[in-house]
Write a protein that holds these residues in place. Structure first.
Motif, PDB file in Angstrom:
ATOM      1  N   TRP A  82       0.676  -1.257  -0.005  1.00  0.00           N
ATOM      2  CA  TRP A  82       0.110  -0.154   0.003  1.00  0.00           C
ATOM      3  C   TRP A  82       0.705   1.368   0.080  1.00  0.00           C
ATOM      4  O   TRP A  82       0.510   2.264  -0.522  1.00  0.00           O
ATOM      5  CB  TRP A  82      -0.713  -0.042   1.135  1.00  0.00           C
ATOM      6  CG  TRP A  82      -2.238  -0.799   0.770  1.00  0.00           C
ATOM      7  CD1 TRP A  82      -2.653  -2.142   1.461  1.00  0.00           C
ATOM      8  CD2 TRP A  82      -3.263  -0.330   0.105  1.00  0.00           C
ATOM      9  NE1 TRP A  82      -3.817  -2.404   0.883  1.00  0.00           N
ATOM     10  CE2 TRP A  82      -4.076  -1.465   0.010  1.00  0.00           C
ATOM     11  CE3 TRP A  82      -3.229   0.939  -0.670  1.00  0.00           C
ATOM     12  CZ2 TRP A  82      -5.297  -1.360  -0.687  1.00  0.00           C
ATOM     13  CZ3 TRP A  82      -4.643   0.764  -1.273  1.00  0.00           C
ATOM     14  CH2 TRP A  82      -5.396  -0.210  -1.552  1.00  0.00           C
ATOM     15  N   ASP A 306      -0.434   4.875   7.069  1.00  0.00           N
ATOM     16  CA  ASP A 306      -0.075   3.675   8.149  1.00  0.00           C
ATOM     17  C   ASP A 306       0.956   4.554   8.766  1.00  0.00           C
ATOM     18  O   ASP A 306       0.788   4.197  10.363  1.00  0.00           O
ATOM     19  CB  ASP A 306       0.767   2.803   7.521  1.00  0.00           C
ATOM     20  CG  ASP A 306       0.067   2.056   6.204  1.00  0.00           C
ATOM     21  OD1 ASP A 306       0.173   2.547   5.181  1.00  0.00           O
ATOM     22  OD2 ASP A 306      -0.431   1.097   6.631  1.00  0.00           O
ATOM     23  N   ASN A 322      -6.027  -3.257   8.805  1.00  0.00           N
ATOM     24  CA  ASN A 322      -6.402  -3.162   7.523  1.00  0.00           C
ATOM     25  C   ASN A 322      -7.704  -4.242   7.494  1.00  0.00           C
ATOM     26  O   ASN A 322      -7.572  -5.355   8.036  1.00  0.00           O
ATOM     27  CB  ASN A 322      -5.290  -3.606   6.408  1.00  0.00           C
ATOM     28  CG  ASN A 322      -4.275  -2.524   6.487  1.00  0.00           C
ATOM     29  OD1 ASN A 322      -4.744  -1.512   5.836  1.00  0.00           O
ATOM     30  ND2 ASN A 322      -3.161  -2.798   6.794  1.00  0.00           N
ATOM     31  N   ARG A 333      -8.992   1.594  -0.216  1.00  0.00           N
ATOM     32  CA  ARG A 333      -8.587   0.699   0.876  1.00  0.00           C
ATOM     33  C   ARG A 333      -9.330   0.746   2.172  1.00  0.00           C
ATOM     34  O   ARG A 333      -9.730   1.895   2.494  1.00  0.00           O
ATOM     35  CB  ARG A 333      -7.031   1.031   1.252  1.00  0.00           C
ATOM     36  CG  ARG A 333      -6.476   0.168   2.601  1.00  0.00           C
ATOM     37  CD  ARG A 333      -5.091   0.988   2.618  1.00  0.00           C
ATOM     38  NE  ARG A 333      -4.361   0.231   4.068  1.00  0.00           N
ATOM     39  CZ  ARG A 333      -3.107   0.767   4.248  1.00  0.00           C
ATOM     40  NH1 ARG A 333      -2.588   1.660   3.789  1.00  0.00           N
ATOM     41  NH2 ARG A 333      -2.726   0.225   5.495  1.00  0.00           N
ATOM     42  N   ILE A 335     -10.078   0.551   6.364  1.00  0.00           N
ATOM     43  CA  ILE A 335      -9.319   0.509   7.488  1.00  0.00           C
ATOM     44  C   ILE A 335     -10.130   0.537   8.614  1.00  0.00           C
ATOM     45  O   ILE A 335     -10.992   1.470   8.649  1.00  0.00           O
ATOM     46  CB  ILE A 335      -8.352   1.786   7.603  1.00  0.00           C
ATOM     47  CG1 ILE A 335      -7.170   1.521   6.446  1.00  0.00           C
ATOM     48  CG2 ILE A 335      -7.679   1.711   8.967  1.00  0.00           C
ATOM     49  CD1 ILE A 335      -6.232   2.907   6.421  1.00  0.00           C
TER      50      ILE A 335
END
Length: 338
Positions: A82, A306, A322, A333, A335
């Motif tokens: 990522w 991150d 994740n 993405r 989270i």
């Protein structure tokens, strides 16, 4: 004015490099005839196309993508993957990052002036800047769309926004600048600098005034209301309830996106996550309310999402992970905050 001089002045005018006298001269020339208006519109459209082509031509796409693929192969785990995707985003999206659509020509029955409607659209994770026909400078945030005419006519300069944009409006006392939205609200100014956030999936419309004066118009209980903002103020209008809040701010946090930064200034977690969603094209699922009153302060430039979340974890013990998605083809993405 001579043929060559007109071309040169139009280019300087649209690039925002014309002097005050030149601006007055070219605007007077545009008003002389419909033919002049049409020619000015054609020059503006051509400049947009040239700027976009130059941006693409300046990049060695095959080399950049090859480097990204090699790094992804050697990375070996999801977080690193990522990270490289985020780094590659600016490169991968450039050819389609700024979508300029020439919509239907529009003209009134009593006029031969053709005004082309232009639409600039940014892809997720990409920020761009450009000038409007009146030299107003616009920064357009990720996943946003601005629609405007190739040349302003009449008594107003009106554009429509979906998403987020920062406007440095060229002063023109005779022509008000209006940003309309689909959220029962609009902003009217003469010359000022402000930020407007009006995403379709958000309940709030947020206006932050940096300089000048803004008249914010909105609907409440079926009638139009308006309020005049002062520099250093931020209004938060809830389109469902019709309620509006006025807050004091330096604007540093709200405007950090246009410099590709994330700046938190005693920012609550909900707002901090919203800023990260826009900057990194991610989506957060918050499973707990125990962090709601936490605030964060800090500046992030080249860090990945991150790393920022790890800072949250260290400073406030916020846990995140994740989430594997059923549909791997979906772009964002996922989270989870738990």
């Amino acid at each position: 004015m001579e043929e060559i001089n007109i071309e040169d002045l139009l280019i300087r005018y649209y690039d925002g490099e014309a002097t005050a006298d030149e601006v007055q001269e070219i605007e007077a020339w545009i008003e002389v005839s419909d033919e002049n208006r049409q020619r000015a519109a054609e020059v503006y459209t051509l400049l947009l196309a040239v700027d976009t082509k130059n941006t693409i031509d300046a990049m060695d796409m095959e080399k950049e993508l090859s480097t990204v693929k090699m790094k992804m192969k050697t990375a070996g785990h999801p977080v690193a993957w990522w990270k490289w995707m985020q780094r590659a985003a600016a490169v991968m999206f450039i050819p389609m990052a700024i979508t300029i659509l020439l919509l239907l020509n529009q003209s009134g029955p009593a006029s031969s002036v053709y005004v082309q409607m232009l639409e600039v659209e940014t892809q997720p994770g990409v920020v761009t800047s450009f000038r409007l026909p009146d030299s107003t400078l616009v920064y357009l945030n990720s996943a946003s769309t601005l629609r405007y005419p190739s040349i302003f006519t009449g008594d107003t300069r009106e554009v429509s926004l979906s998403g987020e944009a920062y406007f440095d409006v060229t002063k023109d006392p005779d022509h008000r600048f209006i940003v309309s939205t689909s959220q029962n609200s609009k902003v009217e100014v003469l010359g000022t600098r402000f930020n407007l956030e009006v995403f379709d999936d958000m309940e709030d419309v947020v206006t932050t005034l940096v300089e000048g004066k803004v008249e914010f118009k909105y609907h409440k209980a079926g009638s139009e209301q308006k309020m005049t903002m002062k520099p250093g103020q931020k209004t938060v209008y809830n389109k469902k309830s019709g309620e509006i809040q006025v807050k004091t701010t330096s604007g540093e946090s709200e405007l950090s996106w246009k410099d590709m930064k994330v700046i938190f200034d005693r920012t609550f977690l909900k707002d901090a996550l919203h800023m990260l969603e826009k900057r990194y094209n991610v989506e957060f699922i918050v499973k707990t309310a125990k962090y709601d009153k936490y605030t964060f302060t800090g500046t992030f430039t080249d860090q990945y999402v991150d790393e920022i979340l790890e800072n949250f974890k260290i400073s406030s013990r916020i846990r995140w992970r994740n989430v594997e998605k059923e549909d791997r083809n979906q772009g964002k993405r996922l989270i989870e905050i738990y």
